[in-house]
Each structure stands twice: as structure tokens, then as C-alpha cells.
Design an enzyme around this catalytic site. Structure first.
Site, short mmCIF file in Angstrom:
data_model
loop_
_atom_site.label_atom_id
_atom_site.label_comp_id
_atom_site.label_asym_id
_atom_site.label_seq_id
_atom_site.Cartn_x
_atom_site.Cartn_y
_atom_site.Cartn_z
N HIS A 84 0.85 -1.19 0.00
CA HIS A 84 0.00 0.00 0.00
C HIS A 84 0.89 1.24 0.00
O HIS A 84 1.71 1.44 0.89
CB HIS A 84 -0.89 -0.01 1.24
CG HIS A 84 -1.70 1.24 1.40
ND1 HIS A 84 -2.86 1.46 0.71
CD2 HIS A 84 -1.50 2.34 2.17
CE1 HIS A 84 -3.35 2.63 1.06
NE2 HIS A 84 -2.54 3.20 1.94
N ASP B 257 0.51 5.33 -0.20
CA ASP B 257 -0.29 6.55 -0.27
C ASP B 257 0.28 7.46 -1.36
O ASP B 257 1.48 7.74 -1.39
CB ASP B 257 -0.26 7.28 1.07
CG ASP B 257 -1.12 6.61 2.12
OD1 ASP B 257 -2.18 6.07 1.75
OD2 ASP B 257 -0.74 6.61 3.30
N ASP C 213 -7.71 1.81 2.76
CA ASP C 213 -7.43 2.85 3.75
C ASP C 213 -8.14 4.14 3.39
O ASP C 213 -7.56 5.03 2.79
CB ASP C 213 -5.91 3.08 3.82
CG ASP C 213 -5.53 4.15 4.83
OD1 ASP C 213 -6.32 4.41 5.74
OD2 ASP C 213 -4.44 4.73 4.69
N HIS D 209 -7.10 9.82 -0.61
CA HIS D 209 -7.70 9.76 0.73
C HIS D 209 -6.84 10.36 1.86
O HIS D 209 -7.23 10.26 3.04
CB HIS D 209 -8.10 8.32 1.08
CG HIS D 209 -6.94 7.37 1.21
ND1 HIS D 209 -6.67 6.41 0.26
CD2 HIS D 209 -6.00 7.23 2.17
CE1 HIS D 209 -5.61 5.72 0.64
NE2 HIS D 209 -5.19 6.20 1.79
#
Length: 775
Positions: free
Chosen positions: A5, A7, A117, A322
């Protein structure tokens, strides 16, 4: 399944993410060369596009392993966006841009939505997923709930319109496990659907630039894959996982409605400039597409700016990541995001000007010219607008009536049926009225009375004042920019210190207004103009705040004479209700909720709506409607929200239901200004589209992605009703059919186009897209 993951921005800027992707993905490629059974899942089309541009050699290796089935693109969206704040059309474009990228680059569409997330999930997502070719959903964040434990790990999620998708929350409560024994035992122990679902995901790998999976993790999983006393483990793919879950899904439970995260609800308000930029750019791109589509039909020399619009949309979608649109990022990311919004504003304004200029050919412009107004919304609008004045004259006001998705020349001599009056009263209050509303404003800028003339009824509660600014201490337990805790409600402090007298701004006629200044603290102040226009059913509050606070939360309250156990909030392509009481822990956890352009509190026959042009944090407790305005967190951005802010909200009392009172349309009007067009033909007036029922909103008009001789239009049912409507248009349409959100047409079921228009049927909150072929 291996995972990493990353971001797209958070504690580092966008540009650093590109390097993080390259470092992590090359590690995954090297592991695949040594371990042919290794499978790696990877989301976010934007990150693939970055690597393609910056590291073409690595990208070619990725494409090789995608074809081998080891490097698996998942998710179907441009970025892993916030699940609450983007508009409905923005969410559609996340899937449109993402799925088209994956199909063009890898020859396949994603079949699962991948959003581990994010800070809550709109109840319109299941319908949007299904319209984008996706029936499966993987996420994890609800395990972070602060108050209540979500009761499922594998279940069917039913959206606002009844659409259902199979949904999986990895029971290990992580998307960055390390292949340890405790990861597997936790996955087994935490599974809340034992007996209903016998498979679950273990996502392993260091995230956010940590390099993803390692050889050590793979070796661990090999050693324990079939060990007595441990769950059996196999390297697999998302498709295999969901196929297993679907094949044995008869006992799965269904969760209906939104997936509300009981944490991080400060993100509805943090970094107000980002929220403002998002809303304004969504509005601007909508208007550019409508104007460009009309110009495409009326002027054969006009070139639809499809490449530039895609570029601008992708910038907007990137900022909906996000940790960006929620404001939970460092200052460097905030500056990048605000810069992108400025790029969109500048380029979008230029495109809008070009499209409006092309609505008439030179031959049609012959003769006298006038200023015209463009209405991009699907209903007639009668509004007071400001016309540009010359130097040094101030702007002039005019009352204009513009047809649905159309244009009308501005005639400055038009007078309202009931002009606005502004009267200073003996007790120091000021009375404004326009035949629909009577507004009494006290010396502090508060509403001591808001009288709805039609109903002969007062709106403001006895002994209370509307437009009451309140300040709270805002010191969360864990995550500064993310969270606001319920105990902040105990620190309420009204803002009442007025600087100077309340002054009349506009004296009446087409517009009446009152101006005043409040001191919020020794360092912060607020200037507000309260505006009542002729022919307008709501009163506007145009606000400027100089905000220099630390760990404070500014809100505005409207205590109203309405009693109802539920309030209604606009969401993407619809609305939903939430309780106004706190009977249970589930109710209490919703002390601060998200919504879009409006919230409404109604009892039978009467209600009050609060509209806004850039705010997302709301609450309604008892009979008090509250709009959240500004926060002042210090981590991860020490300067979050410091400085100047401008925003507008409005209050609208009404008879009947909010649907009957056109609250939905009024909130659109507040957000989508009429666009002025200079040098239009004198007396011009025409309407391109209209819909026979106010229940159905024509949300989008754009050129088709693959058919340049076609328009795509998107409509949705907004009232929560089953309805049949007729869509009429003056555009030269020769053929029409339904299409999905990826604009794939269904020509096996064409839609008849007759002289009377196009007949359509909607179920509650249904989204429909049509492909219209032009003659």
C-alpha cells in the site's frame, strides 16, 4: 497476496511517491523472478501512469508480469480516493479514468474495487461499482471504529438504490502483514463470519515505500502453508479469493446503507482551502463540459477539448486521494494540491470562455449584441446576478430568467414582482423581506427571526438565535488533523463580540444586505454579509474569516422550530437520513457526520435546510442544525487552515417536504453560478435539455470517450421515488441507447428518440447514462 500500500501523498509530496513506487515495484519484480508462485496486487492507475512516464524500463517488466498473472492491477480507480467527499460525478470519473487506463495498458478491466485505507464509504458506491463493471469490494478501515465493532468480515453490501456487492474485510485487520504465525492466527480468530465464509485474505508486505513483500515473508508462508494447528495458506489472487467467497455465499449477511467510520470525522473540515478547491473545480469542469457539448452541436468549427479536459480531470481526481482531500497531509502536499486547483481554475476558465464564445457562429452574431447568462442546470432559474461595471462604476444588479440547460439575454430593466425592503428598526435590529421571507438581524449579526410568509410561521426556536457562531476546544486523542472527539461538544463557547455597528450593505430593490464584523479571539475575526435577493427562497451568508487559531473548531448553529427523529443529508447522487438523537452507541458515534451541498430537518409539512458552497462537516442534534466551518490542527501540517477563508452558506425554511420545496435544486443553484457571456446576440433565448420531473437531475453532459459524434448524459433520481420522465432536447439526436459508467453502449436495447423526447423510467436513487448519437 503480496501487497504494498503506497499513499499517493501523505507525509511526503506526490513526486516522492513516484520514487516510492519504483523502489517498491522493482523489488516485487525481482521476487517474481525468483519465486514464480509469488502474486502481487497493486492499485491506483495514477501510480502506474507515473511509473510508465518516469521509469519506462521498469514499466515494460511490470507489463510482462501482468501478462503472466503475477503482478495484478486491482481497484479500477485513478487513485484510492476518499470514500465520502468527492461528488458523485467525481466518483464516476475515478472509475472511468482508472478502468480505461487498465484496459488500454493491460487489456483487462478490474473486477474488484480496492480501497483499504479510507475514512468511510458512501452508500452510493455499490451502484457506482456495478456501473463500472465491478461486483467485489475489499477494504479494511472499519476495523478502526472507535466506538462500535463492525459485525462482519465477509458480507453483501447493499447500496442506496439496492445494488449489492460482495465485500471482504481482511480479518487480520491489516493490509501490511508480514507472513508471521500471529498474522494467520489473528486472521482466523478475528473472522466474524466463521461458518458463513471459509476463506479470507492475508495481505502481506511493507507499505508506503517500505519495499512491499520480502523473501523472508515468502519463506515464512511456504513453511507454514499446511501446518497442523494453523489455517492453511495458499498464494493466490483477488479473483480466486472472491470466486471462493461467492461460490459459498448463501449464508452471508447483508449490510444496508453507508459504511460509516467512527473515527477521523475531523477530515470533513480540515484544510478548508482544499475542500473549497475541490467543490469549485468539480463545478467548473461540469460547466466546461456542458458548454463545450452545446458548442459542439451548434458550431461545426468548434473542437471539443477532450485531451485538456482529461488532463484537468486527472489533476482533480489525484487531489481526491484519501489523505489529500481529507486534509490529513503535510504542508508541502497542501501547496501542491492548491497549485493544481489553480491550474484547473485557469485552464477551465479559458475553456469555458472558448466554449461560450462558440455557442453562436459569426453569422448568428450579426446585429446588436448583449450580455447573456448560461444556465448549466436542468431547470429554469430566476436569479439576481451581478453584471460587471466599468471603472470606476461598481457592479450592477439584474434579475434574469434563464431556461433549463440554456441561455437567455440579460435585460436590466426587469423588475421583481416583490422587491426587497431593508428597514432599520428602533430596537437596533434590521428587518429584510422579499415577499417570501422576513429576516430580523440583531446587533451581533444573528437571526432573531426568520419568518416564512407562505406558512405564516417562525423558523427560529423560542429564546434562541440563528446564525450563531460557536467555538470549541478541539484536542483529539490520537490523530490531530484526522479526528474530532465527542468531548469537544462540552467546550461550546458562543462568539458574540461585535466590532463596530451592523451596517446596511445593499438598501433593497433587487438585493438587500447587512454587514457586520465579529471578533472570534484576539487573533481571529470574521466579516459577514447577510444577503436577501428578490425571488429567492433562502437567505445567504457570505463570509470572510481571518483564522489564526490553535486546536479550535468553528461552527455555526441554527436552532429551529422543527421536531424530527431524523435529519437528511445530501450524498453522491442522492441523500440519506441519520438520527438526531443519541439513543445508542451507533447513534452517538455520529455526533459529526459528512454531507455535501445541503442538510435538512423536516417534520410533516414544514422544514429547514442549510445549504453550503464548500463545506462537508454537519451535525443535527435535537432541533439544532450545525454546519462545521474551520478547524486548527497542528499535525501533520503546523499551519493547517491558518489565514484567509471565504465561503457562503444559506438557510432555507420551507413548507412540505424538502423534495417538494426544491431544496435540492436550490443547493445546486448556490453552487453552480449562472455564467455570463458577453457579445451574445440580442434577444437570444434557448434551452438544450429539460426533464419533465424535478425528481430527476441531469447531472452531466459530455462528449463520449470513444465516439466523438456522440454525447454522454448522466441522470439520477434524487427524491427517493420511482418515476417515469421525459427528457426533451433541441439538439440534433439521431439515435440513443443506455450505456454503463464506462460508456460501453447497449445497442441491443436502444432508447426510442421521438419528437416528444426520450422516455425514461427510474427507481429510487438510480443512476442512468445515455449515449446520444448526433446527426
Amino acid at each position: 497476496m503480496g501487497h504494498c500500500h503506497i499513499d499517493s501523498a501523505w507525509l511526503w509530496p506526490y513526486e516522492e511517491t513516484i520514487r516510492k513506487c519504483a523502489r517498491s515495484w522493482v523489488t516485487a519484480i525481482r521476487l517474481m523472478e525468483k519465486n514464480p508462485e509469488f502474486i502481487f496486487t497493486c492499485s491506483q492507475a495514477q501510480q502506474f501512469e507515473w511509473v510508465k512516464s518516469w521509469y519506462p524500463g521498469l514499466y515494460s517488466q511490470i507489463k510482462h508480469f501482468v501478462q503472466k498473472g503475477q503482478f495484478i492491477p486491482v481497484g479500477g480507480t485513478w487513485v484510492e480516493m476518499d470514500g465520502n467527499l468527492p461528488s458523485g460525478e467525481s466518483m464516476v470519473r475515478q472509475f472511468l479514468e482508472g478502468q480505461r487506463f487498465f484496459h488500454q495498458e493491460f487489456g483487462r478491466y478490474c473486477t474488484e474495487f480496492w480501497l483499504p485505507d479510507t475514512f468511510g464509504y458512501s452508500s452510493q458506491l455499490p451502484q457506482i461499482m456495478q456501473g463500472s463493471g465491478i461486483t467485489r469490494f475489499l477494504t479494511q478501515k472499519l476495523s478502526w471504529n472507535l466506538v462500535n465493532t463492525f459485525p462482519h468480515n465477509t458480507f453483501f453490501w447493499e447500496g442506496l438504490d439496492g445494488s449489492r456487492v460482495i465485500t471482504h474485510f481482511p480479518p487480520g485487520n491489516s493490509y501490511g502483514m508480514e507472513g508471521k504465525v500471529e498474522d494467520l492466527t489473528n486472521t482466523l480468530k478475528n473472522n466474524k463470519d466463521k461458518g458463513r465464509a471459509n476463506h479470507s485474505a492475508v495481505l502481506f508486505g511493507f507499505g508506503d515505500g517500505g519495499g512491499g513483500p520480502t523473501q523472508l515473508m515468502l519463506d515464512r508462508l511456504k513453511r507454514i502453508q499446511d501446518t497442523d494447528g494453523l489455517p492453511r495458506v495458499q498464494m493466490s489472487s483477488p479473483d480466486n479469493l472472491f470466486s471462493e467467497l461467492q461460490s459459498d455465499s448463501s449464508l452471508l449477511c447483508t449490510w444496508s446503507g453507508e459504511l460509516f467510520l467512527e473515527l477521523h470525522n475531523g477530515t470533513y473540515t480540515t484544510q478548508a482551502q482544499i475542500k473549497l478547491g475541490n467543490r469549485q473545480c468539480e463545478t467548473l469542469l461540469h460547466d466546461v463540459e456542458v458548454a463545450s457539448s452545446l458548442a459542439l452541436c451548434w458550431n461545426q468549427t468548434f473542437q471539443y477539448p477532450s485531451a485538456k479536459l482529461q488532463e484537468l480531470w486527472r489533476l482533480l481526481l489525484l487531489n481526491q486521494f484519501h489523505d489529500v482531500i481529507p486534509g490529513s497531509c503535510i504542508e508541502m502536499v497542501v501547496q501542491d494540491a492548491l497549485g493544481y486547483y489553480q491550474d484547473i481554475r485557469r485552464a477551465g476558465a479559458r475553456l469555458l470562455e472558448e466554449a461560450c464564445g462558440a455557442l453562436w457562429t459569426e453569422a448568428q452574431r450579426g446585429g446588436a449584441s448583449a450580455i447573456a447568462a448560461l444556465n448549466t442546470l436542468p431547470w429554469e432559474r430566476t436569479e439576481v446576478i451581478s453584471l460587471p461595471g466599468g471603472v470606476p462604476e461598481p457592479p450592477r444588479l439584474a434579475l434574469v430568467k434563464v431556461p433549463s440547460v440554456g441561455v437567455a439575454a440579460v435585460i436590466e430593466s426587469v423588475l421583481p414582482a416583490c422587491p426587497v425592503s431593508v428597514i432599520a428598526q428602533a430596537d437596533g435590529t434590521i428587518l429584510m423581506e422579499n415577499g417570501t421571507l422576513k429576516v430580523v438581524i440583531d446587533r451581533s449579526g444573528r437571526l432573531v427571526s426568520l419568518w416564512l410568509v407562505e406558512a405564516n410561521r417562525e423558523t427560529i426556536s423560542d429564546g434562541c438565535c440563528g446564525n450563531q457562531f460557536v467555538l470549541f476546544d478541539d484536542v483529539p486523542l490520537y490523530w490531530d488533523a484526522w479526528d474530532v472527539m465527542d468531548y469537544h461538544l462540552q467546550t461550546r463557547k458562543p462568539v458574540v463580540e461585535v466590532v463596530g455597528p451592523v451596517e446596511v450593505g445593499s438598501p433593497g430593490g433587487l438585493r438587500g444586505s447587512v454587514k457586520f464584523t465579529l471578533r472570534i479571539s484576539g487573533r481571529s475575526s470574521l466579516i459577514q454579509e447577510i444577503i436577501l435577493d428578490a425571488s429567492c427562497p433562502y437567505v445567504k451568508f457570505r463570509t470572510k474569516v481571518d483564522w489564526m487559531e490553535s486546536h479550535k473548531f468553528l461552527k455555526v448553529e441554527f436552532p429551529v422550530r422543527v421536531r424530527s427523529p431524523n435529519a437528511t443529508y445530501e450524498i453522491q447522487f442522492g441523500h440519506l437520513q441519520r438520527p438526531t438523537h443519541r439513543n445508542t452507541s451507533w447513534d452517538w458515534a455520529r455526533f459529526e457526520v459528512w454531507g455535501h451541498k445541503w442538510s435538512d430537518l423536516s417534520e410533516h409539512g414544514f422544514g429547514v435546510a442549510v445549504l453550503n458552497d464548500c463545506k462537508y462537516g454537519h451535525s443535527v442534534h435535537g432541533n439544532t442544525i450545525t454546519l462545521s466551518l474551520l478547524r486548527a490542527p497542528k499535525l501533520p501540517d503546523a499551519n493547517a487552515d491558518m489565514g484567509q477563508h471565504e465561503f457562503t452558506y444559506a438557510v432555507m425554511p420551507h413548507t412540505g417536504s424538502f423534495q417538494e420545496a426544491s431544496v435540492i435544486q436550490c443547493a445546486y443553484n448556490l453552487n453552480y453560478p449562472l455564467r455570463l457571456i458577453p457579445n451574445a446576440p440580442e434577444g437570444c433565448s434557448w434551452s438544450a435539455f429539460s426533464v419533465s420531473s424535478p425528481a430527476v437531475v441531469l447531472e452531466t453532459v459530455k462528449q463520449g470517450e470513444d465516439r466523438k459524434d456522440a454525447l454522454v448524459i448522466r441522470l439520477y433520481e434524487s427524491h427517493g421515488s420511482s418515476v417515469s420522465v421525459t427528457l426533451t432536447t433541441c439538439l440534433p439526436i439521431r439515435k440513443a441507447c443506455h450505456c454503463d459508467l464506462l460508456e460501453r453502449p447497449n445497442w441491443s436495447c436502444p432508447v426510442p428518440v421521438t419528437d416528444a423526447g426520450i422516455s425514461l423510467s427510474f427507481s429510487p436513487f438510480q443512476i442512468l447514462s445515455l449515449l446520444l448519437l448526433l446527426k
